[in-house]
Design a protein around this motif. Structure first.
Motif, PDB file in Angstrom:
ATOM      1  N   TRP A  38      42.421  38.209  32.656  1.00  0.00           N
ATOM      2  CA  TRP A  38      42.859  38.975  33.820  1.00  0.00           C
ATOM      3  C   TRP A  38      41.696  39.141  34.805  1.00  0.00           C
ATOM      4  O   TRP A  38      41.825  38.863  35.994  1.00  0.00           O
ATOM      5  CB  TRP A  38      43.380  40.310  33.322  1.00  0.00           C
ATOM      6  N   ALA A  42      41.303  37.101  38.428  1.00  0.00           N
ATOM      7  CA  ALA A  42      41.302  37.964  39.612  1.00  0.00           C
ATOM      8  C   ALA A  42      40.008  37.849  40.415  1.00  0.00           C
ATOM      9  O   ALA A  42      39.990  38.155  41.605  1.00  0.00           O
ATOM     10  CB  ALA A  42      41.522  39.416  39.196  1.00  0.00           C
ATOM     11  N   VAL A  46      42.334  32.687  44.607  1.00  0.00           N
ATOM     12  CA  VAL A  46      43.619  32.350  44.010  1.00  0.00           C
ATOM     13  C   VAL A  46      44.337  31.341  44.898  1.00  0.00           C
ATOM     14  O   VAL A  46      44.922  31.688  45.907  1.00  0.00           O
ATOM     15  CB  VAL A  46      44.486  33.605  43.793  1.00  0.00           C
ATOM     16  N   SER A  47      44.233  30.081  44.521  1.00  0.00           N
ATOM     17  CA  SER A  47      44.897  29.034  45.270  1.00  0.00           C
ATOM     18  C   SER A  47      45.248  27.909  44.310  1.00  0.00           C
ATOM     19  O   SER A  47      44.379  27.432  43.579  1.00  0.00           O
ATOM     20  CB  SER A  47      43.973  28.500  46.360  1.00  0.00           C
ATOM     21  N   PRO A  49      48.671  30.158  45.074  1.00  0.00           N
ATOM     22  CA  PRO A  49      48.990  31.502  44.587  1.00  0.00           C
ATOM     23  C   PRO A  49      50.136  31.556  43.583  1.00  0.00           C
ATOM     24  O   PRO A  49      50.138  32.393  42.709  1.00  0.00           O
ATOM     25  CB  PRO A  49      49.345  32.271  45.856  1.00  0.00           C
ATOM     26  N   ASN A  50      51.100  30.665  43.687  1.00  0.00           N
ATOM     27  CA  ASN A  50      52.253  30.774  42.805  1.00  0.00           C
ATOM     28  C   ASN A  50      51.936  30.550  41.336  1.00  0.00           C
ATOM     29  O   ASN A  50      52.219  31.416  40.520  1.00  0.00           O
ATOM     30  CB  ASN A  50      53.359  29.830  43.283  1.00  0.00           C
ATOM     31  N   GLY A  53      49.666  33.193  40.104  1.00  0.00           N
ATOM     32  CA  GLY A  53      50.387  34.460  40.043  1.00  0.00           C
ATOM     33  C   GLY A  53      51.062  34.629  38.688  1.00  0.00           C
ATOM     34  O   GLY A  53      51.096  35.722  38.123  1.00  0.00           O
ATOM     35  N   TRP A  54      51.572  33.530  38.127  1.00  0.00           N
ATOM     36  CA  TRP A  54      52.160  33.565  36.790  1.00  0.00           C
ATOM     37  C   TRP A  54      51.095  33.891  35.746  1.00  0.00           C
ATOM     38  O   TRP A  54      51.323  34.686  34.834  1.00  0.00           O
ATOM     39  CB  TRP A  54      52.846  32.235  36.461  1.00  0.00           C
ATOM     40  N   MET A  56      48.361  35.598  36.236  1.00  0.00           N
ATOM     41  CA  MET A  56      48.033  37.022  36.381  1.00  0.00           C
ATOM     42  C   MET A  56      49.129  37.896  35.778  1.00  0.00           C
ATOM     43  O   MET A  56      48.846  38.879  35.095  1.00  0.00           O
ATOM     44  CB  MET A  56      47.824  37.379  37.854  1.00  0.00           C
ATOM     45  N   PHE A  57      50.385  37.533  36.035  1.00  0.00           N
ATOM     46  CA  PHE A  57      51.491  38.303  35.467  1.00  0.00           C
ATOM     47  C   PHE A  57      51.406  38.321  33.945  1.00  0.00           C
ATOM     48  O   PHE A  57      51.538  39.374  33.311  1.00  0.00           O
ATOM     49  CB  PHE A  57      52.845  37.736  35.909  1.00  0.00           C
TER      50      PHE A  57
END
Length: 153
Positions: A38, A42, A46-47, A49-50, A53-54, A56-57
């Motif tokens: 995490w 972070a 972040v590139s 992002p999609n 983003g997963w 990070m989720f």
């Protein structure tokens, strides 16, 4: 005289017993390595992002739920039932699937961004990939041991 502190595999521990029994001893490494993933993801750019983003989720979701699961077991809210043992297995299996998918995506994005990002960010991304796979391994071991415990009820 033999020590009586070890619990049978079919019992769910509570209190400080979660720090000394299998598979519950893996809660802390799962939290540490999940938290590292995490933090490392972070801390970089972040590139795209999609997919990240997963990642990070997954890392935040598993960190929070593992912490809540640890607290529930430590407080003894599980009442030593077979349903809690099954829920422990199901949660950790879902965490393994999530973390494995996130690890593969993170490794792929890191490989793609190798020449585009500064070397410092590339090193951070590599560390995140390694820690993500280590977290996946801990969740996998916890899942296997949870199945054994669940089946012993």
């Amino acid at each position: 005289m033999a020590s009586t502190t070890a619990q049978p595999m079919g019992n769910l521990p509570s209190g400080l017993g979660i720090c000394t029994t299998l598979p519950d001893i893996f809660y802390l490494p799962e939290l540490v390595f999940g938290g590292l993933v995490w933090i490392l993801v972070a801390s970089t750019h972040v590139s795209p992002p999609n997919p990240l983003g997963w990642v990070m989720f997954v890392s935040v979701f598993c960190f929070v739920l593992t912490f809540l699961w640890l607290v529930l077991f430590a407080c003894g809210a599980h009442q030593n039932s077979s349903a809690w043992a099954a829920a422990d297995f199901v949660y950790h299996f879902v965490a393994v699937v999530f973390y494995l998918s996130a690890s593969v995506i993170l490794a792929f994005i890191t490989l793609l961004r190798k020449d585009l990002d500064p070397f410092k960010y590339y090193q951070i991304d590599i560390a995140a990939v390694v820690f993500s796979y280590v977290a996946t391994l801990f969740y996998f071991i916890h899942t296997i041991l949870s199945v054994v415990r669940w089946k012993s009820f």
